[in-house]
Design a protein around this motif. Structure first.
Motif, PDB file in Angstrom:
ATOM      1  N   MET A  21       0.894  -1.262   0.097  1.00 34.94           N
ATOM      2  CA  MET A  21       0.020  -0.027   0.016  1.00 34.94           C
ATOM      3  C   MET A  21       0.970   1.213  -0.070  1.00 34.94           C
ATOM      4  O   MET A  21       0.337   2.334  -0.585  1.00 34.94           O
ATOM      5  N   GLU A  22       2.059   1.276   0.725  1.00 38.88           N
ATOM      6  CA  GLU A  22       2.796   2.312   0.735  1.00 38.88           C
ATOM      7  C   GLU A  22       3.426   2.524  -0.837  1.00 38.88           C
ATOM      8  O   GLU A  22       3.473   3.710  -1.311  1.00 38.88           O
ATOM      9  N   ALA A  23       4.009   1.543  -1.343  1.00 39.95           N
ATOM     10  CA  ALA A  23       4.487   1.547  -2.707  1.00 39.95           C
ATOM     11  C   ALA A  23       3.364   2.052  -3.874  1.00 39.95           C
ATOM     12  O   ALA A  23       3.764   2.616  -4.560  1.00 39.95           O
ATOM     13  N   PHE A  24       2.231   1.442  -3.399  1.00 44.27           N
ATOM     14  CA  PHE A  24       1.044   1.743  -4.432  1.00 44.27           C
ATOM     15  C   PHE A  24       0.616   3.125  -4.441  1.00 44.27           C
ATOM     16  O   PHE A  24       0.865   3.857  -5.370  1.00 44.27           O
ATOM     17  N   ALA A  25       0.620   3.814  -3.075  1.00 39.63           N
ATOM     18  CA  ALA A  25       0.464   5.360  -3.167  1.00 39.63           C
ATOM     19  C   ALA A  25       1.780   6.180  -3.663  1.00 39.63           C
ATOM     20  O   ALA A  25       1.315   7.091  -4.384  1.00 39.63           O
ATOM     21  N   ARG A  26       2.907   5.701  -3.384  1.00 39.30           N
ATOM     22  CA  ARG A  26       3.801   6.398  -3.789  1.00 39.30           C
ATOM     23  C   ARG A  26       4.044   6.216  -5.495  1.00 39.30           C
ATOM     24  O   ARG A  26       4.125   7.310  -6.158  1.00 39.30           O
ATOM     25  N   GLN A  27       3.576   5.116  -6.111  1.00 40.33           N
ATOM     26  CA  GLN A  27       3.682   5.044  -7.487  1.00 40.33           C
ATOM     27  C   GLN A  27       2.772   5.625  -8.144  1.00 40.33           C
ATOM     28  O   GLN A  27       2.893   6.313  -9.092  1.00 40.33           O
ATOM     29  N   LEU A  28       1.483   5.911  -7.670  1.00 38.08           N
ATOM     30  CA  LEU A  28       0.408   6.658  -8.119  1.00 38.08           C
ATOM     31  C   LEU A  28       0.775   8.129  -8.219  1.00 38.08           C
ATOM     32  O   LEU A  28       0.416   8.920  -9.148  1.00 38.08           O
ATOM     33  N   SER A  29       1.614   8.409  -7.029  1.00 39.04           N
ATOM     34  CA  SER A  29       2.126   9.888  -7.289  1.00 39.04           C
ATOM     35  C   SER A  29       3.189  10.405  -8.173  1.00 39.04           C
ATOM     36  O   SER A  29       2.958  11.392  -8.754  1.00 39.04           O
ATOM     37  N   TRP A  30       3.921   9.337  -8.416  1.00 34.89           N
ATOM     38  CA  TRP A  30       4.814   9.344  -9.480  1.00 34.89           C
ATOM     39  C   TRP A  30       4.401   9.166 -10.856  1.00 34.89           C
ATOM     40  O   TRP A  30       4.489  10.028 -11.848  1.00 34.89           O
ATOM     41  N   ASP A  31       3.782   8.003 -11.043  1.00 34.47           N
ATOM     42  CA  ASP A  31       3.118   7.624 -12.675  1.00 34.47           C
ATOM     43  C   ASP A  31       2.316   6.604 -12.421  1.00 34.47           C
ATOM     44  O   ASP A  31       2.493   5.465 -12.280  1.00 34.47           O
ATOM     45  N   SER A  32       0.875   7.097 -12.377  1.00 35.12           N
ATOM     46  CA  SER A  32      -0.184   6.183 -12.513  1.00 35.12           C
ATOM     47  C   SER A  32      -0.202   5.157 -13.627  1.00 35.12           C
ATOM     48  O   SER A  32      -0.814   4.372 -13.542  1.00 35.12           O
ATOM     49  N   ASP A  33       0.346   5.571 -14.778  1.00 40.28           N
ATOM     50  CA  ASP A  33       0.164   4.672 -15.910  1.00 40.28           C
ATOM     51  C   ASP A  33       1.219   3.383 -15.604  1.00 40.28           C
ATOM     52  O   ASP A  33       0.854   2.564 -16.589  1.00 40.28           O
ATOM     53  N   LEU A  34       1.869   3.154 -14.557  1.00 44.86           N
ATOM     54  CA  LEU A  34       2.477   2.138 -14.282  1.00 44.86           C
ATOM     55  C   LEU A  34       1.977   1.165 -13.394  1.00 44.86           C
ATOM     56  O   LEU A  34       2.316   0.226 -12.923  1.00 44.86           O
ATOM     57  N   VAL A  35       0.519   1.479 -12.897  1.00 47.67           N
ATOM     58  CA  VAL A  35      -0.210   0.832 -12.216  1.00 47.67           C
ATOM     59  C   VAL A  35      -1.468   0.465 -13.176  1.00 47.67           C
ATOM     60  O   VAL A  35      -2.202   0.914 -13.691  1.00 47.67           O
ATOM     61  N   LEU A  36      -1.547  -1.249 -13.458  1.00 48.81           N
ATOM     62  CA  LEU A  36      -2.354  -1.745 -14.370  1.00 48.81           C
ATOM     63  C   LEU A  36      -3.508  -2.631 -13.502  1.00 48.81           C
ATOM     64  O   LEU A  36      -3.005  -3.278 -12.494  1.00 48.81           O
ATOM     65  N   VAL A  37      -4.566  -2.729 -13.885  1.00 47.57           N
ATOM     66  CA  VAL A  37      -5.490  -3.511 -13.639  1.00 47.57           C
ATOM     67  C   VAL A  37      -6.232  -4.380 -14.485  1.00 47.57           C
ATOM     68  O   VAL A  37      -6.128  -3.874 -15.859  1.00 47.57           O
ATOM     69  N   ALA A  38      -6.403  -5.418 -14.192  1.00 49.02           N
ATOM     70  CA  ALA A  38      -7.276  -6.403 -15.030  1.00 49.02           C
ATOM     71  C   ALA A  38      -8.814  -6.592 -14.722  1.00 49.02           C
ATOM     72  O   ALA A  38      -9.034  -6.627 -13.607  1.00 49.02           O
ATOM     73  N   VAL A  39      -9.512  -6.370 -15.641  1.00 49.02           N
ATOM     74  CA  VAL A  39     -11.183  -6.225 -15.480  1.00 49.02           C
ATOM     75  C   VAL A  39     -11.742  -7.144 -16.326  1.00 49.02           C
ATOM     76  O   VAL A  39     -11.544  -7.294 -17.545  1.00 49.02           O
ATOM     77  N   GLU A  40     -12.419  -7.893 -15.525  1.00 46.43           N
ATOM     78  CA  GLU A  40     -13.357  -8.980 -16.233  1.00 46.43           C
ATOM     79  C   GLU A  40     -14.882  -8.768 -15.746  1.00 46.43           C
ATOM     80  O   GLU A  40     -15.252  -8.978 -14.703  1.00 46.43           O
ATOM     81  N   HIS A  41     -15.599  -8.817 -16.843  1.00 43.02           N
ATOM     82  CA  HIS A  41     -17.160  -8.530 -16.409  1.00 43.02           C
ATOM     83  C   HIS A  41     -17.433  -7.203 -15.567  1.00 43.02           C
ATOM     84  O   HIS A  41     -18.062  -7.459 -14.630  1.00 43.02           O
ATOM     85  N   SER A  42     -16.574  -6.130 -15.689  1.00 40.81           N
ATOM     86  CA  SER A  42     -16.520  -4.848 -14.796  1.00 40.81           C
ATOM     87  C   SER A  42     -16.197  -5.165 -13.358  1.00 40.81           C
ATOM     88  O   SER A  42     -16.331  -4.375 -12.476  1.00 40.81           O
ATOM     89  N   GLU A  43     -15.529  -6.473 -13.203  1.00 40.14           N
ATOM     90  CA  GLU A  43     -14.945  -6.536 -11.729  1.00 40.14           C
ATOM     91  C   GLU A  43     -13.362  -6.618 -12.059  1.00 40.14           C
ATOM     92  O   GLU A  43     -12.846  -7.282 -12.848  1.00 40.14           O
ATOM     93  N   ILE A  44     -12.788  -5.905 -11.147  1.00 36.61           N
ATOM     94  CA  ILE A  44     -11.301  -6.065 -10.996  1.00 36.61           C
ATOM     95  C   ILE A  44     -10.888  -7.327 -10.460  1.00 36.61           C
ATOM     96  O   ILE A  44     -11.224  -7.852  -9.334  1.00 36.61           O
ATOM     97  N   VAL A  45     -10.071  -7.884 -11.351  1.00 40.24           N
ATOM     98  CA  VAL A  45      -9.534  -9.324 -10.913  1.00 40.24           C
ATOM     99  C   VAL A  45      -8.120  -9.523 -10.657  1.00 40.24           C
ATOM    100  O   VAL A  45      -7.554 -10.625 -10.290  1.00 40.24           O
ATOM    101  N   GLY A  46      -7.355  -8.392 -11.123  1.00 39.32           N
ATOM    102  CA  GLY A  46      -5.983  -8.462 -10.910  1.00 39.32           C
ATOM    103  C   GLY A  46      -5.336  -7.220 -11.004  1.00 39.32           C
ATOM    104  O   GLY A  46      -6.015  -6.070 -11.514  1.00 39.32           O
TER     105      GLY A  46
END
Length: 140
Positions: A31-56
Motif C-alpha cells: 500500500m505504501e508503494a502503491f500510493a507512492r507509485q500513483l503519485s509518481w506515475d499512475s500509468d505503471l499501475v495496471l488493472v485487469a477487469v473482467e465483467h466490470s470486476e477488478i480481478v488483478g
C-alpha cells in the motif's frame, strides 16, 4: 478480460483485492508503494477487469531507466487463467514504450511464490532484483 491503467474509482476494489491476496506485512508495504507509485506515475499501475470486476493488478516502476515489476496480485477465483501473464505483458509494453534499458522483477520475500510466473514467461534468475527494501527506498 481487459487490462488498463488504474483509475481513481479502482482504489477500493484494488485495496480489497490486495487485502484478500497478500499477507498483512506485504499488504502494508504494498500500500505504501502503491500510493507512492500513483503519485509518481499512475500509468505503471495496471488493472485487469473482467465483467466490470477488478480481478488483478500489477504495480511497476521505473528507476534509472530500468523497469521493475514490483507487485502482482490476482483474485484467487481468477488465478491460473492467464490474467497474471496479461498484466506482465501489458506492463512490459509500457516499459518498452518508455525505452527502459532493462526490465527486472523485484524478488522480495513476498514475491517468491510468483517468480515461477515470470520464469514461465522467459525471465531468468538474473532478471530478479533481490531487494529486501521497500519500493519507496529503492526508487526514492
Amino acid at each position: 478480460m481487459n487490462v488498463r491503467s488504474f483509475q481513481l474509482s479502482d482504489y477500493r476494489p484494488i485495496t480489497a483485492l490486495l487485502e484478500d491476496v497478500l499477507t498483512e506485512d506485504c499488504y502494508e508495504q504494498t500500500m505504501e508503494a502503491f500510493a507512492r507509485q500513483l503519485s509518481w506515475d499512475s500509468d505503471l499501475v495496471l488493472v485487469a477487469v473482467e465483467h466490470s470486476e477488478i480481478v488483478g493488478m500489477i504495480i511497476g516502476t521505473i528507476d534509472n531507466n530500468k523497469g521493475y515489476y514490483y507487485r502482482i496480485a490476482v483474485s484467487p477465483l481468477h488465478q491460473r487463467k492467464g490474467i497474471g501473464k496479461a498484466l506482465v505483458q501489458a506492463l512490459r509494453q509500457r516499459f518498452e514504450q518508455r525505452h527502459v534499458t532493462k526490465i527486472l522483477i523485484t524478488a522480495d520475500e513476498h514475491n517468491e511464490p510468483v517468480l515461477p510466473l515470470y520464469e514461465s514467461m522467459g525471465y531468468a534468475a538474473n532478471d530478479f532484483f533481490r531487494a529486501f527494501q521497500k519500493l519507496a527506498i529503492v526508487t526514492g
